[in-house]
Design a protein around this motif. Sequence first.
Motif, mmCIF file in Angstrom:
data_model
loop_
_atom_site.group_PDB
_atom_site.id
_atom_site.type_symbol
_atom_site.label_atom_id
_atom_site.label_comp_id
_atom_site.label_asym_id
_atom_site.label_seq_id
_atom_site.Cartn_x
_atom_site.Cartn_y
_atom_site.Cartn_z
ATOM 1 N N ASP A 1 0.904 9.408 -5.814
ATOM 2 C CA ASP A 1 1.482 10.757 -5.728
ATOM 3 C C ASP A 1 2.219 11.113 -7.010
ATOM 4 O O ASP A 1 2.102 12.223 -7.528
ATOM 5 C CB ASP A 1 2.441 10.869 -4.542
ATOM 6 C CG ASP A 1 1.722 10.865 -3.208
ATOM 7 O OD1 ASP A 1 0.486 11.079 -3.189
ATOM 8 O OD2 ASP A 1 2.399 10.637 -2.188
ATOM 9 N N ARG A 2 2.967 10.158 -7.533
ATOM 10 C CA ARG A 2 3.721 10.393 -8.778
ATOM 11 C C ARG A 2 2.768 10.667 -9.928
ATOM 12 O O ARG A 2 2.974 11.579 -10.727
ATOM 13 C CB ARG A 2 4.588 9.180 -9.088
ATOM 14 C CG ARG A 2 5.411 9.354 -10.334
ATOM 15 C CD ARG A 2 6.306 8.156 -10.572
ATOM 16 N NE ARG A 2 6.981 8.311 -11.846
ATOM 17 C CZ ARG A 2 7.628 7.350 -12.446
ATOM 18 N NH1 ARG A 2 7.730 6.168 -11.881
ATOM 19 N NH2 ARG A 2 8.192 7.555 -13.613
ATOM 20 N N ARG A 3 1.707 9.876 -10.007
ATOM 21 C CA ARG A 3 0.730 10.060 -11.071
ATOM 22 C C ARG A 3 0.066 11.424 -11.004
ATOM 23 O O ARG A 3 -0.259 12.030 -12.006
ATOM 24 C CB ARG A 3 -0.331 8.957 -10.991
ATOM 25 C CG ARG A 3 -1.222 8.921 -12.209
ATOM 26 C CD ARG A 3 -2.656 8.601 -11.929
ATOM 27 N NE ARG A 3 -3.173 9.453 -10.903
ATOM 28 C CZ ARG A 3 -4.025 9.077 -9.974
ATOM 29 N NH1 ARG A 3 -4.475 7.868 -9.945
ATOM 30 N NH2 ARG A 3 -4.453 9.900 -9.059
ATOM 31 N N ALA B 1 0.836 -1.207 0.000
ATOM 32 C CA ALA B 1 0.000 0.000 0.000
ATOM 33 C C ALA B 1 0.868 1.252 0.000
ATOM 34 O O ALA B 1 0.532 2.242 -0.667
ATOM 35 C CB ALA B 1 -0.922 -0.005 1.219
ATOM 36 N N GLU B 2 1.972 1.231 0.720
ATOM 37 C CA GLU B 2 2.896 2.373 0.722
ATOM 38 C C GLU B 2 3.419 2.624 -0.686
ATOM 39 O O GLU B 2 3.528 3.767 -1.130
ATOM 40 C CB GLU B 2 4.047 2.129 1.693
ATOM 41 C CG GLU B 2 3.651 2.162 3.143
ATOM 42 C CD GLU B 2 4.765 1.703 4.071
ATOM 43 O OE1 GLU B 2 5.931 1.643 3.653
ATOM 44 O OE2 GLU B 2 4.445 1.398 5.244
ATOM 45 N N ARG B 3 3.737 1.568 -1.397
ATOM 46 C CA ARG B 3 4.240 1.703 -2.777
ATOM 47 C C ARG B 3 3.142 2.265 -3.673
ATOM 48 O O ARG B 3 3.401 3.130 -4.519
ATOM 49 C CB ARG B 3 4.717 0.349 -3.293
ATOM 50 C CG ARG B 3 5.455 0.423 -4.566
ATOM 51 C CD ARG B 3 6.834 1.043 -4.331
ATOM 52 N NE ARG B 3 7.378 1.429 -5.604
ATOM 53 C CZ ARG B 3 8.133 2.488 -5.790
ATOM 54 N NH1 ARG B 3 8.494 3.235 -4.790
ATOM 55 N NH2 ARG B 3 8.573 2.793 -6.978
ATOM 56 N N HIS C 1 -4.666 1.412 -4.953
ATOM 57 C CA HIS C 1 -4.756 2.258 -3.765
ATOM 58 C C HIS C 1 -6.088 2.014 -3.050
ATOM 59 O O HIS C 1 -6.139 1.898 -1.819
ATOM 60 C CB HIS C 1 -4.603 3.721 -4.190
ATOM 61 C CG HIS C 1 -4.256 4.631 -3.079
ATOM 62 N ND1 HIS C 1 -5.203 5.379 -2.429
ATOM 63 C CD2 HIS C 1 -3.064 4.914 -2.494
ATOM 64 C CE1 HIS C 1 -4.609 6.094 -1.492
ATOM 65 N NE2 HIS C 1 -3.316 5.834 -1.504
ATOM 66 N N ALA C 2 -7.169 1.911 -3.813
ATOM 67 C CA ALA C 2 -8.485 1.643 -3.233
ATOM 68 C C ALA C 2 -8.534 0.260 -2.581
ATOM 69 O O ALA C 2 -9.133 0.089 -1.511
ATOM 70 C CB ALA C 2 -9.570 1.752 -4.305
ATOM 71 N N LEU C 3 -7.900 -0.714 -3.198
ATOM 72 C CA LEU C 3 -7.870 -2.062 -2.632
ATOM 73 C C LEU C 3 -7.221 -2.048 -1.260
ATOM 74 O O LEU C 3 -7.764 -2.617 -0.304
ATOM 75 C CB LEU C 3 -7.108 -3.014 -3.562
ATOM 76 C CG LEU C 3 -6.811 -4.398 -2.983
ATOM 77 C CD1 LEU C 3 -8.105 -5.188 -2.790
ATOM 78 C CD2 LEU C 3 -5.840 -5.144 -3.883
ATOM 79 N N TYR C 4 -6.083 -1.398 -1.167
ATOM 80 C CA TYR C 4 -5.389 -1.378 0.115
ATOM 81 C C TYR C 4 -6.188 -0.615 1.165
ATOM 82 O O TYR C 4 -6.246 -1.031 2.321
ATOM 83 C CB TYR C 4 -3.981 -0.801 -0.046
ATOM 84 C CG TYR C 4 -3.143 -1.642 -0.987
ATOM 85 C CD1 TYR C 4 -3.108 -3.036 -0.879
ATOM 86 C CD2 TYR C 4 -2.408 -1.061 -2.002
ATOM 87 C CE1 TYR C 4 -2.368 -3.814 -1.751
ATOM 88 C CE2 TYR C 4 -1.655 -1.833 -2.878
ATOM 89 C CZ TYR C 4 -1.632 -3.207 -2.746
ATOM 90 O OH TYR C 4 -0.894 -3.976 -3.602
ATOM 91 N N ALA C 5 -6.817 0.473 0.776
ATOM 92 C CA ALA C 5 -7.651 1.215 1.720
ATOM 93 C C ALA C 5 -8.822 0.346 2.178
ATOM 94 O O ALA C 5 -9.149 0.310 3.373
ATOM 95 C CB ALA C 5 -8.166 2.495 1.081
ATOM 96 N N LEU C 6 -9.418 -0.377 1.257
ATOM 97 C CA LEU C 6 -10.553 -1.235 1.570
ATOM 98 C C LEU C 6 -10.156 -2.347 2.542
ATOM 99 O O LEU C 6 -10.834 -2.603 3.535
ATOM 100 C CB LEU C 6 -11.118 -1.841 0.275
ATOM 101 C CG LEU C 6 -12.297 -2.784 0.375
ATOM 102 C CD1 LEU C 6 -13.533 -2.030 0.847
ATOM 103 C CD2 LEU C 6 -12.554 -3.426 -0.976
ATOM 104 N N VAL C 7 -9.039 -2.991 2.263
ATOM 105 C CA VAL C 7 -8.628 -4.136 3.069
ATOM 106 C C VAL C 7 -8.000 -3.709 4.396
ATOM 107 O O VAL C 7 -8.269 -4.301 5.442
ATOM 108 C CB VAL C 7 -7.650 -5.039 2.267
ATOM 109 C CG1 VAL C 7 -7.069 -6.134 3.142
ATOM 110 C CG2 VAL C 7 -8.365 -5.646 1.063
#
Length: 147
Positions: free
Chosen positions: A24-26, A16-18, A68-74
Amino acid sequence: MNQDDRRAKAQLATMAERAAVWADRRGSPGGFVVGAGSAMAGDDRGSEPFLVSHAIRASLGTAIDHLHALYALVLHSGFLHLHAPASVTRGALECASTAIWLAEPSSREERIRRALCWAGKDIKDGDKAAIGAGYPVNPRLRNASTS
């Protein structure tokens, strides 16, 4: 929570950090720059106004958003959803696969052809959605995009 669960959660947190770094880069103006003189710059010159780099950037951006949404969800929702993580993961994989499909050919002509096909489908789908929702579409383009 057992040791395997803690290990899996720690690994997800690292991933998730990655994904946050990619997000942020995008979102920054210099995040995904096409180098002058690169093959991609040549592709963009040959595909203007539907730039190959824009199609790849859009696909990567959508894949990053899904990750990013997956990690936030989980990790942060406080609830383990049964099916939603699989749907979001599928979206990430499909969009990342599209970016690879666009960039993979060694032939500039094929990369441009794929990007133009992608752009045409995107426009056609957008017009169908707008018409279906009752929003006006440029009548000059309507016939080309709904056939």
